[in-house]
Motif scaffolding. Structure first.
Motif, PDB file in Angstrom:
ATOM      1  N   HIS A 162      35.870  38.659  45.276  1.00 47.96           N
ATOM      2  CA  HIS A 162      34.753  38.401  46.298  1.00 47.96           C
ATOM      3  C   HIS A 162      33.832  39.734  46.724  1.00 47.96           C
ATOM      4  CE1 HIS A 162      36.991  34.664  46.544  1.00 47.96           C
ATOM      5  NE2 HIS A 162      36.046  34.155  47.284  1.00 47.96           N
ATOM      6  N   ARG A 163      34.784  40.853  46.810  1.00 44.28           N
ATOM      7  CA  ARG A 163      33.946  41.912  47.155  1.00 44.28           C
ATOM      8  C   ARG A 163      33.165  42.471  46.100  1.00 44.28           C
ATOM      9  NH1 ARG A 163      38.451  46.166  48.277  1.00 44.28           N
ATOM     10  NH2 ARG A 163      39.344  44.396  49.467  1.00 44.28           N
ATOM     11  N   VAL A 164      33.842  42.466  45.023  1.00 42.89           N
ATOM     12  CA  VAL A 164      32.842  43.252  43.696  1.00 42.89           C
ATOM     13  C   VAL A 164      31.726  42.212  43.267  1.00 42.89           C
ATOM     14  CG1 VAL A 164      33.029  43.955  41.511  1.00 42.89           C
ATOM     15  CG2 VAL A 164      34.783  44.788  43.081  1.00 42.89           C
ATOM     16  N   GLY A 165      31.854  40.821  43.312  1.00 42.43           N
ATOM     17  CA  GLY A 165      31.203  40.161  42.792  1.00 42.43           C
ATOM     18  C   GLY A 165      31.450  39.360  41.474  1.00 42.43           C
ATOM     19  N   PRO A 166      31.527  38.037  41.233  1.00 42.50           N
ATOM     20  CA  PRO A 166      32.209  37.404  40.025  1.00 42.50           C
ATOM     21  C   PRO A 166      31.462  37.632  38.931  1.00 42.50           C
ATOM     22  CG  PRO A 166      31.362  35.844  41.472  1.00 42.50           C
ATOM     23  CD  PRO A 166      31.289  37.054  42.433  1.00 42.50           C
ATOM     24  N   ARG A 167      29.984  37.812  38.952  1.00 45.78           N
ATOM     25  CA  ARG A 167      29.224  38.151  37.658  1.00 45.78           C
ATOM     26  C   ARG A 167      29.541  39.415  37.322  1.00 45.78           C
ATOM     27  NH1 ARG A 167      23.274  36.473  38.927  1.00 45.78           N
ATOM     28  NH2 ARG A 167      24.356  34.615  39.232  1.00 45.78           N
ATOM     29  N   ARG A 168      29.350  40.557  38.066  1.00 53.63           N
ATOM     30  CA  ARG A 168      29.801  41.857  37.798  1.00 53.63           C
ATOM     31  C   ARG A 168      31.034  42.248  36.956  1.00 53.63           C
ATOM     32  NH1 ARG A 168      28.791  46.094  42.425  1.00 53.63           N
ATOM     33  NH2 ARG A 168      26.786  45.049  42.483  1.00 53.63           N
ATOM     34  N   LEU A 169      31.833  41.613  37.897  1.00 56.05           N
ATOM     35  CA  LEU A 169      33.139  41.638  37.263  1.00 56.05           C
ATOM     36  C   LEU A 169      33.407  41.001  35.888  1.00 56.05           C
ATOM     37  CD1 LEU A 169      35.664  43.290  38.400  1.00 56.05           C
ATOM     38  CD2 LEU A 169      36.716  41.245  39.480  1.00 56.05           C
ATOM     39  N   ALA A 170      33.057  39.714  35.959  1.00 59.39           N
ATOM     40  CA  ALA A 170      33.184  39.243  34.711  1.00 59.39           C
ATOM     41  C   ALA A 170      32.450  39.677  33.391  1.00 59.39           C
ATOM     42  CB  ALA A 170      32.373  37.439  34.757  1.00 59.39           C
ATOM     43  N   ARG A 171      31.317  40.191  33.767  1.00 60.21           N
ATOM     44  CA  ARG A 171      30.677  40.909  32.627  1.00 60.21           C
ATOM     45  C   ARG A 171      31.409  42.344  32.139  1.00 60.21           C
ATOM     46  NH1 ARG A 171      24.032  40.197  34.372  1.00 60.21           N
ATOM     47  NH2 ARG A 171      24.078  38.105  33.491  1.00 60.21           N
ATOM     48  N   ALA A 172      31.828  42.870  33.142  1.00 61.49           N
ATOM     49  CA  ALA A 172      32.777  44.292  32.592  1.00 61.49           C
ATOM     50  C   ALA A 172      33.988  43.713  31.965  1.00 61.49           C
ATOM     51  CB  ALA A 172      33.160  44.986  34.181  1.00 61.49           C
ATOM     52  N   GLY A 173      34.718  42.619  32.242  1.00 62.31           N
ATOM     53  CA  GLY A 173      35.880  42.317  31.592  1.00 62.31           C
ATOM     54  C   GLY A 173      35.408  41.978  30.121  1.00 62.31           C
ATOM     55  N   LEU A 174      34.627  41.010  29.825  1.00 61.24           N
ATOM     56  CA  LEU A 174      33.981  40.651  28.537  1.00 61.24           C
ATOM     57  C   LEU A 174      33.685  41.806  27.871  1.00 61.24           C
ATOM     58  CD1 LEU A 174      32.083  37.348  29.560  1.00 61.24           C
ATOM     59  CD2 LEU A 174      34.277  37.583  28.650  1.00 61.24           C
ATOM     60  N   LEU A 175      32.983  42.818  28.436  1.00 61.66           N
ATOM     61  CA  LEU A 175      32.409  43.965  27.535  1.00 61.66           C
ATOM     62  C   LEU A 175      33.667  44.878  27.151  1.00 61.66           C
ATOM     63  CD1 LEU A 175      30.393  45.613  26.612  1.00 61.66           C
ATOM     64  CD2 LEU A 175      30.118  46.891  28.854  1.00 61.66           C
ATOM     65  N   LEU A 176      34.686  44.875  28.040  1.00 60.89           N
ATOM     66  CA  LEU A 176      35.824  45.581  27.823  1.00 60.89           C
ATOM     67  C   LEU A 176      36.696  44.961  26.801  1.00 60.89           C
ATOM     68  CD1 LEU A 176      37.591  48.229  28.516  1.00 60.89           C
ATOM     69  CD2 LEU A 176      38.797  46.912  30.476  1.00 60.89           C
ATOM     70  N   PRO A 215      30.517  33.787  45.547  1.00 62.46           N
ATOM     71  CA  PRO A 215      31.552  33.018  46.195  1.00 62.46           C
ATOM     72  C   PRO A 215      30.985  32.623  47.533  1.00 62.46           C
ATOM     73  CG  PRO A 215      32.279  34.935  46.039  1.00 62.46           C
ATOM     74  CD  PRO A 215      31.024  35.029  45.257  1.00 62.46           C
ATOM     75  N   ALA A 216      31.380  31.470  47.932  1.00 58.17           N
ATOM     76  CA  ALA A 216      30.903  31.035  49.328  1.00 58.17           C
ATOM     77  C   ALA A 216      31.792  31.821  50.489  1.00 58.17           C
ATOM     78  CB  ALA A 216      31.266  29.616  49.641  1.00 58.17           C
ATOM     79  N   PRO A 217      31.376  32.506  51.300  1.00 55.38           N
ATOM     80  CA  PRO A 217      32.216  33.090  52.354  1.00 55.38           C
ATOM     81  C   PRO A 217      33.155  32.324  53.009  1.00 55.38           C
ATOM     82  CG  PRO A 217      29.982  32.785  53.459  1.00 55.38           C
ATOM     83  CD  PRO A 217      30.021  32.176  51.929  1.00 55.38           C
ATOM     84  N   VAL A 218      34.481  32.741  53.233  1.00 58.50           N
ATOM     85  CA  VAL A 218      35.493  32.000  53.656  1.00 58.50           C
ATOM     86  C   VAL A 218      35.723  32.746  54.940  1.00 58.50           C
ATOM     87  CG1 VAL A 218      38.125  31.571  53.285  1.00 58.50           C
ATOM     88  CG2 VAL A 218      36.593  31.616  51.326  1.00 58.50           C
ATOM     89  N   THR A 219      35.586  31.860  56.113  1.00 58.91           N
ATOM     90  CA  THR A 219      35.650  32.162  57.531  1.00 58.91           C
ATOM     91  C   THR A 219      36.781  31.830  57.971  1.00 58.91           C
ATOM     92  OG1 THR A 219      34.853  30.161  58.306  1.00 58.91           O
ATOM     93  CG2 THR A 219      33.135  31.922  57.966  1.00 58.91           C
ATOM     94  N   THR A 220      37.436  32.766  58.911  1.00 60.34           N
ATOM     95  CA  THR A 220      38.645  32.299  59.587  1.00 60.34           C
ATOM     96  C   THR A 220      38.511  32.257  61.139  1.00 60.34           C
ATOM     97  OG1 THR A 220      39.124  34.885  59.919  1.00 60.34           O
ATOM     98  CG2 THR A 220      39.940  33.672  57.982  1.00 60.34           C
ATOM     99  N   ALA A 221      39.340  31.423  61.817  1.00 61.58           N
ATOM    100  CA  ALA A 221      39.178  31.173  62.966  1.00 61.58           C
ATOM    101  C   ALA A 221      39.130  32.672  63.941  1.00 61.58           C
ATOM    102  CB  ALA A 221      40.583  30.264  63.720  1.00 61.58           C
ATOM    103  N   PRO A 222      38.608  32.837  65.250  1.00 62.82           N
ATOM    104  CA  PRO A 222      38.756  33.989  66.188  1.00 62.82           C
ATOM    105  C   PRO A 222      40.230  34.266  65.967  1.00 62.82           C
ATOM    106  CG  PRO A 222      37.460  32.321  66.964  1.00 62.82           C
ATOM    107  CD  PRO A 222      38.042  31.630  65.980  1.00 62.82           C
ATOM    108  N   GLY A 223      40.395  35.776  65.752  1.00 63.08           N
ATOM    109  CA  GLY A 223      41.609  36.368  65.711  1.00 63.08           C
ATOM    110  C   GLY A 223      42.640  35.896  64.363  1.00 63.08           C
ATOM    111  N   GLY A 224      41.943  35.235  63.566  1.00 60.92           N
ATOM    112  CA  GLY A 224      42.665  34.940  62.326  1.00 60.92           C
ATOM    113  C   GLY A 224      42.560  36.195  61.335  1.00 60.92           C
ATOM    114  N   THR A 225      43.379  36.156  60.339  1.00 60.76           N
ATOM    115  CA  THR A 225      43.272  37.192  59.252  1.00 60.76           C
ATOM    116  C   THR A 225      42.947  36.486  57.918  1.00 60.76           C
ATOM    117  OG1 THR A 225      45.769  37.022  59.006  1.00 60.76           O
ATOM    118  CG2 THR A 225      44.962  38.392  60.773  1.00 60.76           C
ATOM    119  N   GLY A 226      42.999  37.514  57.064  1.00 62.46           N
ATOM    120  CA  GLY A 226      42.741  36.960  55.696  1.00 62.46           C
ATOM    121  C   GLY A 226      43.782  37.103  54.749  1.00 62.46           C
ATOM    122  N   ARG A 227      44.963  36.950  55.596  1.00 67.77           N
ATOM    123  CA  ARG A 227      46.328  36.977  54.855  1.00 67.77           C
ATOM    124  C   ARG A 227      46.191  35.832  54.040  1.00 67.77           C
ATOM    125  NH1 ARG A 227      51.163  37.831  58.812  1.00 67.77           N
ATOM    126  NH2 ARG A 227      52.198  37.965  56.758  1.00 67.77           N
TER     127      ARG A 227
END
Length: 449
Positions: A66-80, A178-190
C-alpha cells in the motif's frame, strides 16, 4: 477505481507469473542436474535458494504494498523476474545461474505479494485464488508437455518463466491503487486475527513441506520402486496435472457451499492417504492412482487455504505471509523427502509425511471453522439450528477487532429492506361519550337507537 472493484484478471496474471516457478521446480532442477556440471544435491539447492528468495520477498514486502503502490511494485518484480530467469537461461556459468535464479525468485515473490494483496481486497477472494490456480496449473501443464519436445538444456524452463513475466507486464496497467483502510479513533494498523493467522501460517508451512517432499521424489518412486519407464512416469505426471485442473475447477464450483473447515480438514486427511499410497506403490496402478488422486485434491485444499488467509485481513498482509510460509515449506520439501527416503525408504517416508498431515489437519480445520467458516457479512444472518441469537453473538465477537472491520467474504451483502406495517390506531379514551370529530368509530351496538 479502488482495488476492491478492480477486475481480478490483472491479479490472476500476476499470480500466474509469480507461482509458475514453484510449479516448474521439478523439471527446472532436473535439467540443471543434466545440463550443467552439478550434482543432484547442488541442483536441488539452487531450486531451494530460488524459493527461499521468493519467500523472503513476501516477508519483506507484506506491509509495503500500500505504501509503495501495487503498480510500481508489480512492474519492478516482473522486470526482476524476467531479467534474473533470462540471464540464468542463457548462461552456462554456475555463479550466473545461481544469481539469476535467486534474483528471479525475488521477482516472483514480489509479483505474488502484489497479487495476494489485491486478491484479499476482492469481494470473493476464494474465487480469485481459484482463478489464479487454474491459470498457473494450465500454463504449467502446457510447459510440461511442450518443453520436452524442444530439446534438452537447463534454459528452457527458466526461459518460460521469464517470458511469462514479460507477458504479464501489460496487466499491471490495470492495477488500481488500493482503497485506504481506516481504523477507529485510537485504533492501530496491527494485524487482525493474530493467533489464527500464526496457526494458519505454521500449518501451511508443514502442509506444503509434506506435499513437496513427495513431489520431489515422486519420479524416483515411479522408476525405482514401481518399476516404470521414464516415458510412463512422464505420462502419469501429465495426467495428474490435467486432473489438477479438474480439481481447481471443482474448487471454483464448490465455492463457499461447504464452508471452509470441511474442505481444509477433510481434504488434508484424504491427501495424507494419497501420499501414503503413492509412497508405498510397487506397480503402475497403485502409483498412478495415488499421484492422480493427490493432484486432484491438492489444488482444492490450497485454494481454500489461500482464500482463508485472504479473508483474515483486507489489506492482504496475512495472505502474503501465509503464502511466504508456504514457499518456505515448498523450498524445504525436496530435501526433506530425499533425506527421509534415503534413511528410511519410500514407504516409511510416506507414513511419516501422512502422519504429519493428520497432525496439522485439526488446527487448520479449527482456524477455518472458527475464523472463516461460512462467510457472514454485516447486516446479514444465516438461519442455522444454533439459533439467530447465538449467531448474532458470534458475529459481534468476530467484528470486535480494531476499527470494527470485517474480513471480506465470498457472498455479497444483502440489502436490509424495511417492511411497513399498517397498524390501525387505537381510539383515544377521551373520545368515548363525546361528539364531534373525536367520537369513536365503532359500529353501534344492538341497543343503540
Amino acid at each position: 477505481m479502488s482495488s476492491r472493484t478492480a477486475p481480478p484478471w490483472p491479479l490472476v496474471a500476476l499470480f500466474t507469473a509469480g507461482y509458475l516457478a514453484s510449479y516448474l521446480l521439478p523439471t527446472m532442477v532436473g535439467r540443471l542436474d543434466t545440463g550443467l556440471p552439478l550434482s543432484a544435491t547442488e541442483a536441488g539447492s539452487i531450486g531451494s535458494a530460488l524459493l527461499l528468495s521468493s519467500a523472503a520477498a513476501g516477508f519483506l514486502l507484506a506491509a509495503r504494498v500500500h505504501r509503495v503502490g501495487p503498480r510500481r511494485l508489480a512492474r519492478a518484480g516482473l522486470l526482476l523476474a524476467a531479467a534474473g530467469y533470462g540471464a540464468a537461461a542463457v548462461s552456462h556459468s554456475i555463479p550466473v545461474v545461481v544469481a539469476g535464479a535467486v534474483a528471479g525468485g525475488f521477482g516472483s515473490g514480489t509479483a505474488t505479494t502484489v497479487a495476494a494483496t489485491g486478491i484479499a481486497a476482492q469481494p470473493d477472494p476464494h474465487r480469485a485464488s481459484t482463478l489464479g490456480l487454474l491459470s498457473v496449473s494450465a500454463l504449467a501443464g502446457i510447459v510440461y508437455l511442450t518443453v520436452p519436445q524442444l530439446g534438452p538444456g537447463h534454459g528452457l524452463p527458466l526461459a518460460a518463466i521469464a517470458l511469462t513475466a514479460l507477458l504479464a507486464w501489460p496487466a499491471t496497467g490495470r492495477l488500481a491503487s488500493p482503497a485506504p483502510v481506516t481504523t477507529a479513533p485510537g485504533g492501530t494498523g496491527r494485524l487482525p486475527h493474530r493467533a489464527p493467522g500464526l496457526v494458519l501460517a505454521g500449518g501451511i508451512l508443514c502442509w506444503s513441506l509434506a506435499q513437496n517432499s513427495l513431489w520431489g521424489v515422486s519420479g524416483r518412486i515411479g522408476l525405482d520402486q514401481a518399476h516404470l519407464t521414464e516415458v510412463t512416469v512422464g505420462l502419469v505426471f501429465a495426467v495428474a496435472l490435467g486432473a489438477g485442473l479438474l480439481g481447481v475447477i471443482g474448487a471454483g464450483v464448490l465455492g463457499p457451499r461447504l464452508g471452509r473447515a470441511l474442505p481444509v480438514g477433510g481434504g488434508t486427511v484424504l491427501i495424507a492417504g494419497c501420499i501414503a499410497l503413492s509412497a508405498s506403490a510397487t506397480g503402475p496402478t497403485t502409483f498412478a492412482t495415488g499421484e492422480i488422486a493427490w493432484n486432484v485434491l491438492y489444488p482444492i485444499v490450497l485454494s481454500y487455504l489461500l482464500g482463508l488467509a485472504a479473508s483474515l485481513d483486507r489489506r492482504g498482509r496475512w495472505a502474503v505471509l501465509v503464502g511466504s510460509a508456504s514457499s518456505l515449506g515448498t523450498a524445504a520439501g525436496p530435501l526433506t523427502g530425499s533425506v527421509l527416503a534415503t534413511r528410511a525408504g519410500f514407504p516409511a517416508m510416506g507414513a511419516v509425511l501422512a502422519a504429519g498431515l493428520l497432525v496439522v489437519a485439526l488446527p487448520l480445520a479449527a482456524v477455518a471453522r472458527h475464523t472463516g467458516g461460512r462467510p457472514l457479512l454485516p447486516g446479514t444472518m444465516r438461519r442455522r439450528r444454533t439459533g439467530p441469537l447465538l449467531e448474532a453473538a458470534a458475529l459481534a465477537v468476530s467484528t470486535s477487532g480494531p476499527g470494527g472491520t470485517v474480513p471480506a467474504a465470498g457472498l455479497p451483502e444483502q440489502p436490509v429492506v424495511e417492511i411497513p406495517f399498517d397498524t390501525p390506531a387505537l381510539p383515544d379514551r377521551a373520545a368515548y361519550g363525546t361528539a364531534g370529530p373525536r367520537q369513536a368509530t365503532a359500529a353501534p351496538g344492538p341497543g343503540a337507537p
